[in-house]
Design an enzyme around this catalytic site. Structure first.
Site, PDB file in Angstrom:
ATOM      1  N   ASP A  60      -9.173   5.993  16.946  1.00 17.73           N
ATOM      2  CA  ASP A  60      -9.510   4.961  18.648  1.00 17.73           C
ATOM      3  C   ASP A  60      -9.869   6.049  19.582  1.00 17.73           C
ATOM      4  O   ASP A  60      -9.307   7.399  18.704  1.00 17.73           O
ATOM      5  CB  ASP A  60      -8.768   4.111  18.975  1.00 17.73           C
ATOM      6  CG  ASP A  60      -8.656   3.413  20.512  1.00 17.73           C
ATOM      7  OD1 ASP A  60     -10.437   3.164  20.204  1.00 17.73           O
ATOM      8  OD2 ASP A  60      -8.262   2.946  20.900  1.00 17.73           O
ATOM      9  N   HIS A 115     -19.187   7.956  16.546  1.00 19.33           N
ATOM     10  CA  HIS A 115     -18.351   7.637  15.738  1.00 19.33           C
ATOM     11  C   HIS A 115     -18.840   8.783  14.497  1.00 19.33           C
ATOM     12  O   HIS A 115     -18.407   8.671  13.680  1.00 19.33           O
ATOM     13  CB  HIS A 115     -19.333   6.252  15.165  1.00 19.33           C
ATOM     14  CG  HIS A 115     -19.164   5.662  16.423  1.00 19.33           C
ATOM     15  ND1 HIS A 115     -17.342   5.038  16.506  1.00 19.33           N
ATOM     16  CD2 HIS A 115     -19.604   4.743  16.732  1.00 19.33           C
ATOM     17  CE1 HIS A 115     -17.232   4.372  17.464  1.00 19.33           C
ATOM     18  NE2 HIS A 115     -19.326   3.912  18.440  1.00 19.33           N
ATOM     19  N   LEU A 136      -4.567  10.029  -3.979  1.00 18.50           N
ATOM     20  CA  LEU A 136      -3.666   9.844  -2.636  1.00 18.50           C
ATOM     21  C   LEU A 136      -5.077   8.046  -2.750  1.00 18.50           C
ATOM     22  O   LEU A 136      -5.947   8.186  -2.974  1.00 18.50           O
ATOM     23  CB  LEU A 136      -4.842  10.798  -1.276  1.00 18.50           C
ATOM     24  CG  LEU A 136      -5.013   9.632   0.174  1.00 18.50           C
ATOM     25  CD1 LEU A 136      -3.353   9.462   1.034  1.00 18.50           C
ATOM     26  CD2 LEU A 136      -5.745  10.241   0.958  1.00 18.50           C
TER      27      LEU A 136
HETATM   28  C1  IPE Z   1      -9.182  -0.794  17.090  1.00 18.83           C
HETATM   29  O1  IPE Z   1     -10.202  -0.073  18.184  1.00 18.83           O
HETATM   30  C2  IPE Z   1     -10.385  -1.043  16.207  1.00 18.83           C
HETATM   31  C3  IPE Z   1     -10.449   0.106  15.538  1.00 18.83           C
HETATM   32  C4  IPE Z   1      -9.738   1.401  15.628  1.00 18.83           C
HETATM   33  C5  IPE Z   1     -11.593   0.294  14.242  1.00 18.83           C
HETATM   34  P1  IPE Z   1     -10.711  -0.781  19.318  1.00 18.83           P
HETATM   35  O2  IPE Z   1     -10.757   0.579  20.055  1.00 18.83           O
HETATM   36  O3  IPE Z   1     -11.725  -1.637  19.038  1.00 18.83           O
HETATM   37  O4  IPE Z   1      -9.417  -1.719  20.434  1.00 18.83           O
HETATM   38  P2  IPE Z   1      -9.153  -2.586  21.560  1.00 18.83           P
HETATM   39  O5  IPE Z   1     -10.544  -2.794  21.877  1.00 18.83           O
HETATM   40  O6  IPE Z   1      -9.212  -1.013  22.526  1.00 18.83           O
HETATM   41  O7  IPE Z   1      -7.981  -2.867  21.708  1.00 18.83           O
HETATM   42  C1  IPE Z   2     -12.745   3.344  17.737  1.00 19.85           C
HETATM   43  O1  IPE Z   2     -14.067   4.195  18.421  1.00 19.85           O
HETATM   44  C2  IPE Z   2     -14.190   2.891  16.384  1.00 19.85           C
HETATM   45  C3  IPE Z   2     -13.723   1.807  16.006  1.00 19.85           C
HETATM   46  C4  IPE Z   2     -13.375   0.441  17.059  1.00 19.85           C
HETATM   47  C5  IPE Z   2     -15.049   1.353  15.796  1.00 19.85           C
HETATM   48  P1  IPE Z   2     -13.505   3.142  20.263  1.00 19.85           P
HETATM   49  O2  IPE Z   2     -15.325   2.818  19.960  1.00 19.85           O
HETATM   50  O3  IPE Z   2     -13.199   2.285  20.340  1.00 19.85           O
HETATM   51  O4  IPE Z   2     -13.892   4.198  21.131  1.00 19.85           O
HETATM   52  P2  IPE Z   2     -13.206   4.156  22.973  1.00 19.85           P
HETATM   53  O5  IPE Z   2     -12.258   3.432  22.488  1.00 19.85           O
HETATM   54  O6  IPE Z   2     -14.137   2.850  23.060  1.00 19.85           O
HETATM   55  O7  IPE Z   2     -12.854   5.586  23.024  1.00 19.85           O
HETATM   56 MG    MG Z   3     -11.733   1.761  21.013  1.00 20.05          MG
END
Ligand code: IPE
Ligand code: IPE
Ligand code: MG
Length: 244
Positions: free
Chosen positions: A26, A43, A137
């Site tokens: 995240d 990303h 892995l």
């Molecule tokens: C969880 O992160 C999903 C992934 C890392 C793929 P999100 O950013 O989508 O989760 P929330 O919205 O903070 O719960």
């Molecule tokens: C995690 O990073 C990647 C996905 C959920 C695809 P985020 O896109 O959720 O990044 P934040 O949480 O908005 O910073």
């Molecule tokens: Mg996120």
């Protein structure tokens, strides 16, 4: 690499390394925003970190690394972000598939691929096929994955088999696990970027996992951060309800 991080990495050699590690990757968006960049830049850097952490997990002899790349809830995001995320597996595997082969890493996935564009499905299935004989892995990418969906699909499959008289109407916890995308118990779950929630990831498999929440954003989560988590795991006392 600094002396401190070399020492930290070397010291992980004598540690109790978890067999199955899951990571909620995240913070890509916030990382990019803090640098004045578009979310997609986060990303992109995040995908490079997948390589870094997979190689390190492989080096440490982790058996399975499960990475949450796209949740069933992420379809709520703007179309242009989703469309970039759909292109990432193609970019990732064209850059790193040779290295994954060299390091004997096997790629698998968990989730329902069918909702993605045909090209995205194709590159993922190709990487799975190309690496299927590797014995190092297992790098499992959770994509269009949701734990509740996984459990419901597992129950449906089991119920169908019972109705079709393909199996008896009895079910142990271990047998139920085999109806899921991911049958293993998770030993260590890490979530980057400060949020302390599970966001519908591996609800069944983390029943006895050790949890680590770090404030480091996924694009900054490197070998040293990973080594710190393994060190922290090594110091935990896992009792599984018993006494020691
Ligand atoms: C969880 O992160 C999903 C992934 C890392 C793929 P999100 O950013 O989508 O989760 P929330 O919205 O903070 O719960
Ligand atoms: C995690 O990073 C990647 C996905 C959920 C695809 P985020 O896109 O959720 O990044 P934040 O949480 O908005 O910073
Ligand atoms: Mg996120």
């Amino acid at each position: 690499m600094e002396r401190k991080s070399i020492l930290l990495r070397i010291s992980t050699i004598a540690m109790n390394v978890p067999e199955t590690v899951a990571i909620i990757m995240d913070g890509n968006g916030r990382w990019a925003k803090a640098k004045g960049l578009p979310r997609t830049a986060g990303h992109k850097k995040g995908a490079d970190q997948i390589r870094t952490i997979a190689l390190e997990a492989n080096r440490l002899h982790v058996k399975k690394l499960i990475l949450y790349a796209f949740s069933t809830e992420n379809w709520k995001r703007p179309e242009d972000e989703i469309s970039y995320l759909c292109k990432l597996p193609g970019i990732f595997f064209s850059k790193f598939i040779n290295e994954l082969m060299e390091k004997n890493i096997r790629v698998t996935f968990a989730g329902e691929l069918e909702r993605f564009p045909k090209e995205t499905q194709k590159v993922i299935r190709k990487a799975v096929d190309q690496t299927k004989k590797n014995t190092g892995l297992e790098l499992c990418i959770a994509i269009n994955y949701g734990a509740r969906r996984e459990i419901v699909l597992g129950i449906k499959k089991y119920a169908c088999e019972v109705l079709n008289k393909e199996r008896e109407n009895d079910l142990s916890e271990e047998e139920f696990s085999s109806y899921l995308f991911i049958p293993e118990n998770v030993d260590l779950l890490i979530r980057t970027s400060g949020e302390e929630r599970i966001s519908n990831f591996l609800l069944w498999q983390i029943a006895y996992a050790e949890l680590i929440f770090t404030s480091v954003a996924w694009p900054d989560f490197d070998e040293e951060q990973f080594a710190l988590c393994i060190k922290e795991y090594d110091q935990r006392d896992r009792r599984f309800g018993g006494l020691k």
